[in-house]
Design an enzyme around this catalytic site. Structure first.
Site, PDB file in Angstrom:
ATOM      1  N   HIS A 111      -2.007   0.527   3.705  1.00  0.00           N
ATOM      2  CA  HIS A 111      -2.555   1.438   4.709  1.00  0.00           C
ATOM      3  C   HIS A 111      -3.528   2.404   4.040  1.00  0.00           C
ATOM      4  O   HIS A 111      -3.636   2.466   2.819  1.00  0.00           O
ATOM      5  CB  HIS A 111      -1.443   2.197   5.453  1.00  0.00           C
ATOM      6  CG  HIS A 111      -0.733   3.244   4.668  1.00  0.00           C
ATOM      7  ND1 HIS A 111       0.067   4.213   5.261  1.00  0.00           N
ATOM      8  CD2 HIS A 111      -0.682   3.501   3.333  1.00  0.00           C
ATOM      9  CE1 HIS A 111       0.554   4.994   4.324  1.00  0.00           C
ATOM     10  NE2 HIS A 111       0.135   4.600   3.159  1.00  0.00           N
ATOM     11  N   CYS A 116      -4.287   9.099  -1.022  1.00  0.00           N
ATOM     12  CA  CYS A 116      -3.923   8.252   0.130  1.00  0.00           C
ATOM     13  C   CYS A 116      -5.125   7.972   1.020  1.00  0.00           C
ATOM     14  O   CYS A 116      -5.045   7.173   1.957  1.00  0.00           O
ATOM     15  CB  CYS A 116      -2.817   8.903   0.970  1.00  0.00           C
ATOM     16  SG  CYS A 116      -1.315   9.173   0.048  1.00  0.00           S
ATOM     17  N   HIS A 173      -4.058   1.344   0.030  1.00  0.00           N
ATOM     18  CA  HIS A 173      -3.014   1.160  -0.985  1.00  0.00           C
ATOM     19  C   HIS A 173      -1.760   0.705  -0.236  1.00  0.00           C
ATOM     20  O   HIS A 173      -1.774   0.661   1.001  1.00  0.00           O
ATOM     21  CB  HIS A 173      -2.754   2.470  -1.746  1.00  0.00           C
ATOM     22  CG  HIS A 173      -2.206   3.546  -0.856  1.00  0.00           C
ATOM     23  ND1 HIS A 173      -2.998   4.258  -0.012  1.00  0.00           N
ATOM     24  CD2 HIS A 173      -0.945   3.988  -0.653  1.00  0.00           C
ATOM     25  CE1 HIS A 173      -2.248   5.119   0.671  1.00  0.00           C
ATOM     26  NE2 HIS A 173      -1.001   4.962   0.311  1.00  0.00           N
ATOM     27  N   HIS A 230       2.830   0.013   0.097  1.00  0.00           N
ATOM     28  CA  HIS A 230       4.204   0.454  -0.187  1.00  0.00           C
ATOM     29  C   HIS A 230       5.189  -0.674   0.111  1.00  0.00           C
ATOM     30  O   HIS A 230       4.907  -1.540   0.935  1.00  0.00           O
ATOM     31  CB  HIS A 230       4.585   1.653   0.694  1.00  0.00           C
ATOM     32  CG  HIS A 230       3.745   2.864   0.472  1.00  0.00           C
ATOM     33  ND1 HIS A 230       3.852   3.657  -0.646  1.00  0.00           N
ATOM     34  CD2 HIS A 230       2.766   3.424   1.228  1.00  0.00           C
ATOM     35  CE1 HIS A 230       2.991   4.659  -0.567  1.00  0.00           C
ATOM     36  NE2 HIS A 230       2.308   4.541   0.566  1.00  0.00           N
ATOM     37  N   ASP A 256       4.837  -7.110   7.960  1.00  0.00           N
ATOM     38  CA  ASP A 256       5.004  -7.489   6.550  1.00  0.00           C
ATOM     39  C   ASP A 256       3.754  -8.174   5.989  1.00  0.00           C
ATOM     40  O   ASP A 256       3.215  -9.098   6.599  1.00  0.00           O
ATOM     41  CB  ASP A 256       6.215  -8.419   6.398  1.00  0.00           C
ATOM     42  CG  ASP A 256       6.552  -8.662   4.940  1.00  0.00           C
ATOM     43  OD1 ASP A 256       6.416  -7.723   4.126  1.00  0.00           O
ATOM     44  OD2 ASP A 256       6.930  -9.794   4.596  1.00  0.00           O
ATOM     45  N   HIS A 257       3.324  -7.692   4.815  1.00  0.00           N
ATOM     46  CA  HIS A 257       2.111  -8.201   4.163  1.00  0.00           C
ATOM     47  C   HIS A 257       0.895  -8.092   5.077  1.00  0.00           C
ATOM     48  O   HIS A 257       0.090  -9.029   5.190  1.00  0.00           O
ATOM     49  CB  HIS A 257       2.319  -9.623   3.624  1.00  0.00           C
ATOM     50  CG  HIS A 257       3.167  -9.622   2.395  1.00  0.00           C
ATOM     51  ND1 HIS A 257       4.534  -9.399   2.435  1.00  0.00           N
ATOM     52  CD2 HIS A 257       2.847  -9.761   1.082  1.00  0.00           C
ATOM     53  CE1 HIS A 257       5.008  -9.430   1.201  1.00  0.00           C
ATOM     54  NE2 HIS A 257       4.016  -9.631   0.364  1.00  0.00           N
ATOM     55  N   GLU A 284       9.238   5.385   2.690  1.00  0.00           N
ATOM     56  CA  GLU A 284       7.903   4.935   2.277  1.00  0.00           C
ATOM     57  C   GLU A 284       7.931   4.610   0.791  1.00  0.00           C
ATOM     58  O   GLU A 284       7.345   3.645   0.315  1.00  0.00           O
ATOM     59  CB  GLU A 284       6.885   6.040   2.560  1.00  0.00           C
ATOM     60  CG  GLU A 284       5.457   5.636   2.276  1.00  0.00           C
ATOM     61  CD  GLU A 284       4.491   6.781   2.534  1.00  0.00           C
ATOM     62  OE1 GLU A 284       3.855   6.764   3.589  1.00  0.00           O
ATOM     63  OE2 GLU A 284       4.386   7.681   1.688  1.00  0.00           O
TER      64      GLU A 284
END
Lengths: 141, 144
Positions: free
Chosen positions: B14, B33, B39, B41, B79-80, B130
């Site tokens: 994100h 950020c 980047h 998580h 996811d991904h 996170e």
């Protein structure tokens, strides 16, 4: 103030209701209904709510709490087959919910006096699945 | 009454950037950020439900059904993925973990009755990690 002590035990169980057929049990409990049983490393967090004693500064001496938890929970549960060796699981399905309630019942009267009471029992069946039980009342969010 | 909590994980990228702020303000507010390349998580999501134990099963919730709901509503779409680019809810809303918590809770609440049509179990809360140090918790009652 709430204080928490963690204990661990390893035990095997079968999730099976004798009032249901084999097929119904498999459909309800999946692989947990395997008649040979399977096991978990259970982790239990026991939380007490109370005020510190004005002399000792402690809600309950953790050494004493450890002894109570070892005697009341770890000794009867550890390395046992719950359905065969640990009542009430000869009559109740040993789900994580029922284990949490049984632990609550075994501890409630021993950990309650004018200064403290049992606050909650958290039982981890695996690191990814756990149950909180706070007696008949709902656990606070 | 029991509270049952199930833990899930997904990995996503994100970028924190608000359309309502200028470039400089975004950089000041979000720091690293705000990196335009984004980047990621390893998000940990804990879903808690409340209810009595069923008299036959001894369980307060059918975990397979909960897993299916979370897989369809959260893991498969998130996811991904790049949350800003691939999740419609974050096209205009900054994908902070606060907003991610609201979005996940909203998705579960909206589809809950399809999977759990009875009075119990009820969705109680969603907790997002996170990172292991930053945790965000939202109660189902807080949102519509």
């Amino acid at each position: 103030m709430v204080i928490t002590r963690k204990i661990e035990f390893s035990a095997s169980h079968i999730c099976r209701n004798p009032q249901l057929s084999d097929e119904e049990n498999r459909s309800l409990f999946g692989s947990a209904a395997n008649p040979h049983g399977h096991g978990h490393n259970y982790v239990v967090e026991v939380s007490l709510e109370g005020d510190p004693d004005p002399v000792t500064g402690m809600v309950l001496d953790l050494k004493e709490l450890k002894e109570i938890l070892t005697r009341e929970i770890v000794d009867p549960y550890d390395h046992r087959f719950l359905n065969y060796e640990v009542p009430p699981f000869d009559r109740e399905v040993p789900t994580t919910e029922n284990i949490a309630r049984d632990i609550w019942r075994r501890l409630e009267s021993r950990l309650t006096d004018h200064r403290k009471k049992l606050h909650s029992i958290r039982v981890y069946e695996t690191p990814d699945l756990y149950v909180d039980y706070c007696g008949e009342r709902a656990c606070s969010a | 009454m029991f509270r049952v909590t199930r833990r899930y994980q997904f990995a996503a990228s994100h970028r924190l950037h608000s359309d309502q702020l200028g470039e400089k303000e975004n950089q000041q507010l979000y720091g690293k950020c705000n990196n335009p390349f984004g980047h990621g998580h390893n998000y940990v999501v804990e879903v808690s439900a409340r209810g009595p134990a069923d008299a036959v099963s001894g369980r307060a919730i059918d975990i397979d059904r909960l897993d299916g709901l979370v897989r369809r509503q959260v893991l498969e779409p998130f996811d991904h993925r790049n949350l800003n680019a691939e999740v419609a809810a974050f096209a205009k809303v900054v994908p902070t973990s606060e907003n991610l918590g609201y979005e996940i809770c909203r998705r579960l609440k909206r589809n809950w009755k399809e999977v759990f049509p009875g009075q119990w179990p009820k969705l109680e809360k969603v907790r997002i990690g996170e990172t292991p140090r930053n945790i965000f918790e939202v109660c189902a009652d807080e949102i519509e």
